[in-house]
Design a protein around this motif. Sequence first.
Motif, PDB file in Angstrom:
ATOM      1  N   THR A 169       0.851  -1.183   0.000  1.00 48.62           N
ATOM      2  CA  THR A 169       0.000   0.000   0.000  1.00 48.62           C
ATOM      3  C   THR A 169       0.888   1.235   0.000  1.00 48.62           C
ATOM      4  O   THR A 169       1.778   1.358   0.837  1.00 48.62           O
ATOM      5  N   PHE A 170       0.645   2.091  -0.981  1.00 48.64           N
ATOM      6  CA  PHE A 170       1.486   3.271  -1.155  1.00 48.64           C
ATOM      7  C   PHE A 170       0.759   4.476  -0.587  1.00 48.64           C
ATOM      8  O   PHE A 170      -0.337   4.805  -1.034  1.00 48.64           O
ATOM      9  N   GLY A 171       1.385   5.122   0.373  1.00 47.79           N
ATOM     10  CA  GLY A 171       0.660   6.140   1.117  1.00 47.79           C
ATOM     11  C   GLY A 171       1.380   7.469   1.285  1.00 47.79           C
ATOM     12  O   GLY A 171       1.190   8.143   2.284  1.00 47.79           O
ATOM     13  N   ILE A 216      -4.581   7.161  -1.039  1.00 48.70           N
ATOM     14  CA  ILE A 216      -3.717   6.039  -0.676  1.00 48.70           C
ATOM     15  C   ILE A 216      -4.096   4.890  -1.592  1.00 48.70           C
ATOM     16  O   ILE A 216      -5.278   4.625  -1.798  1.00 48.70           O
ATOM     17  N   VAL A 222      -8.967   5.691   6.415  1.00 51.90           N
ATOM     18  CA  VAL A 222      -7.806   4.815   6.446  1.00 51.90           C
ATOM     19  C   VAL A 222      -7.183   4.869   7.829  1.00 51.90           C
ATOM     20  O   VAL A 222      -7.001   5.947   8.388  1.00 51.90           O
ATOM     21  N   SER A 272       2.395  10.643   5.604  1.00 50.99           N
ATOM     22  CA  SER A 272       2.378   9.394   4.838  1.00 50.99           C
ATOM     23  C   SER A 272       1.913   8.274   5.773  1.00 50.99           C
ATOM     24  O   SER A 272       1.894   8.434   6.988  1.00 50.99           O
ATOM     25  N   VAL A 273       1.566   7.138   5.213  1.00 53.38           N
ATOM     26  CA  VAL A 273       1.131   6.054   6.097  1.00 53.38           C
ATOM     27  C   VAL A 273       2.278   5.579   6.994  1.00 53.38           C
ATOM     28  O   VAL A 273       2.052   5.224   8.144  1.00 53.38           O
ATOM     29  N   ASP A 274       3.491   5.609   6.486  1.00 58.45           N
ATOM     30  CA  ASP A 274       4.622   5.229   7.329  1.00 58.45           C
ATOM     31  C   ASP A 274       4.775   6.185   8.518  1.00 58.45           C
ATOM     32  O   ASP A 274       4.963   5.765   9.663  1.00 58.45           O
ATOM     33  N   GLN A 326       5.436  -2.329   6.940  1.00 57.86           N
ATOM     34  CA  GLN A 326       4.065  -2.580   6.501  1.00 57.86           C
ATOM     35  C   GLN A 326       3.938  -4.002   5.982  1.00 57.86           C
ATOM     36  O   GLN A 326       4.825  -4.475   5.273  1.00 57.86           O
ATOM     37  N   THR A 354      -2.814  -4.801   4.021  1.00 58.82           N
ATOM     38  CA  THR A 354      -3.905  -3.850   4.183  1.00 58.82           C
ATOM     39  C   THR A 354      -5.217  -4.623   4.214  1.00 58.82           C
ATOM     40  O   THR A 354      -5.478  -5.426   3.321  1.00 58.82           O
ATOM     41  N   VAL A 406      -4.155  -0.261   7.383  1.00 55.27           N
ATOM     42  CA  VAL A 406      -2.849  -0.709   6.911  1.00 55.27           C
ATOM     43  C   VAL A 406      -2.086  -1.236   8.124  1.00 55.27           C
ATOM     44  O   VAL A 406      -1.907  -0.513   9.098  1.00 55.27           O
TER      45      VAL A 406
END
Lengths: 229, 229
Positions: A79-81, A92, B12, B54-56, B76, B79, B94
């Motif tokens: 998953t690219f976020g 996302i 998300v 960002s999700v990270d 990660q 998801t 995620v």
Amino acid sequence: MKEVLPVFNSAVSIDCVLFGFDNGELKILLIERNEEPFKDWWALPGNLVGEDESVDQSASRILHELTGLSDIYMEQYYTFGEVSRHPQGRVITVAYYAMLRLGGDKALKPLTSYAKKAQWINVKELPKLGFDHQHIFDKGLEKIKRRIKHLPIAFELLPEKFTLTQVQNVYELILGKKLDKRNFRKKILSFGVLKELDEKQKGVSFRAATLYKFDRRKYAKLFGKEISF
Amino acid sequence: MKEVLPVFNSAVSIDCVLFGFDNGELKILLIERNEEPFKDWWALPGNLVGEDESVDQSASRILHELTGLSDIYMEQYYTFGEVSRHPQGRVITVAYYAMLRLGGDKALKPLTSYAKKAQWINVKELPKLGFDHQHIFDKGLEKIKRRIKHLPIAFELLPEKFTLTQVQNVYELILGKKLDKRNFRKKILSFGVLKELDEKQKGVSFRAATLYKFDRRKYAKLFGKEISF
DNA sequence: ATATAGTGTGTATTTTTTACACTAAGTAAT
DNA sequence: ATTACTTAGTGTAAAAAATACACACTATAT
């Protein structure tokens, strides 16, 4: 069921990296976009997830709408976020890959005007892609490289009946290196997922190779090769 | 930058599966929730992604807010996007995992009232978890099982200095089976990422074992073990 | 001094991986 | 029908890796 709606903080999309093998070439399925942003650019087939479908279902639907393909088993891989990966707002994206046999038969026909067309393109001649799709593709390729070393998944790329040389070609293309013929055959047969047929390759102007087919039952039992302690 | 906002189709979130090793036990970090839904239940540390991260980044922030931990490198792994996985609306989550050395020193302190407390809990005595967190945990455990067979990542669970027997314990706990001592030592040393120290274990009422430490440089060069053709 | 509990070590066997080169078979051209 | 061409198909030896297996050592506590 819904008591308090969570805050919507980002849209969620799907992008699909489909690998196909045809005519000795490793190809990937791209669409030519018909919508902004990146109108007229090539991109991975992708779109927003629907509110009433799981991400897996969404992936199948989106692939179908943009390419006409159905019944393709895809696997989620990352998953690219990053915040600004989409120029129009926060999106996302969940990436899926699949490996596919190409036969020329299935015509690619986008069912929506979102894509002008869908086309299989040689991975060695990739055009510039919209969004961060080059990056998503790169990660997908890495993924299948690792993957075919653990499960002999590469059969999914081949036609129903195939020769061992074709299998070796696929491996060499994905891994990007030459392999020893005898050792490759020994190894690939040792997985025990290939059935030798009574049939030979047709239409070649040299000794015809034996055809094999893939035994899905035995395949299902195979798991990753691992360090043993 | 934002020209046309995409439709918001789902929120998300992030969920973190942190593994820790302490006192011969494999543990996981859980929070006790202080908010609906699942108020007073145990759950994985998790929350919604922020719009400007960002999700990270989000994963690190959320972990920090709920547990007080920082500078934890998480990876990660999947998801989860079932439509009804969150009772209050559509939330795609995620999942991240990390493996951590526990030393008793770092106290766990949620910095928000969202969690009553955070606590390390033996994976063999897991309470009932809210949402689909049991499922997310199960997948995380599968992930690290596969992982430690490819990279000797399990050192992240150990203190700075450790004995080979401790390493073996971690492997046995994660893999859920006994390993041969001599073969294990041969193998683990053969990776070349352990440095033998001049120091011995202290405070035991039997022959003290030699201490080792982990060589991060060499570790970084290691890649997955793969099928060779 | 003795009991205890975990540490630390070696070898033989089996399995897997690697390296390596020629003959067989079918087609096409003459 | 002979020949040239092109790919198919095969085995073995050597090296490396994985496995199975048991006892002496050492620090401490009593």
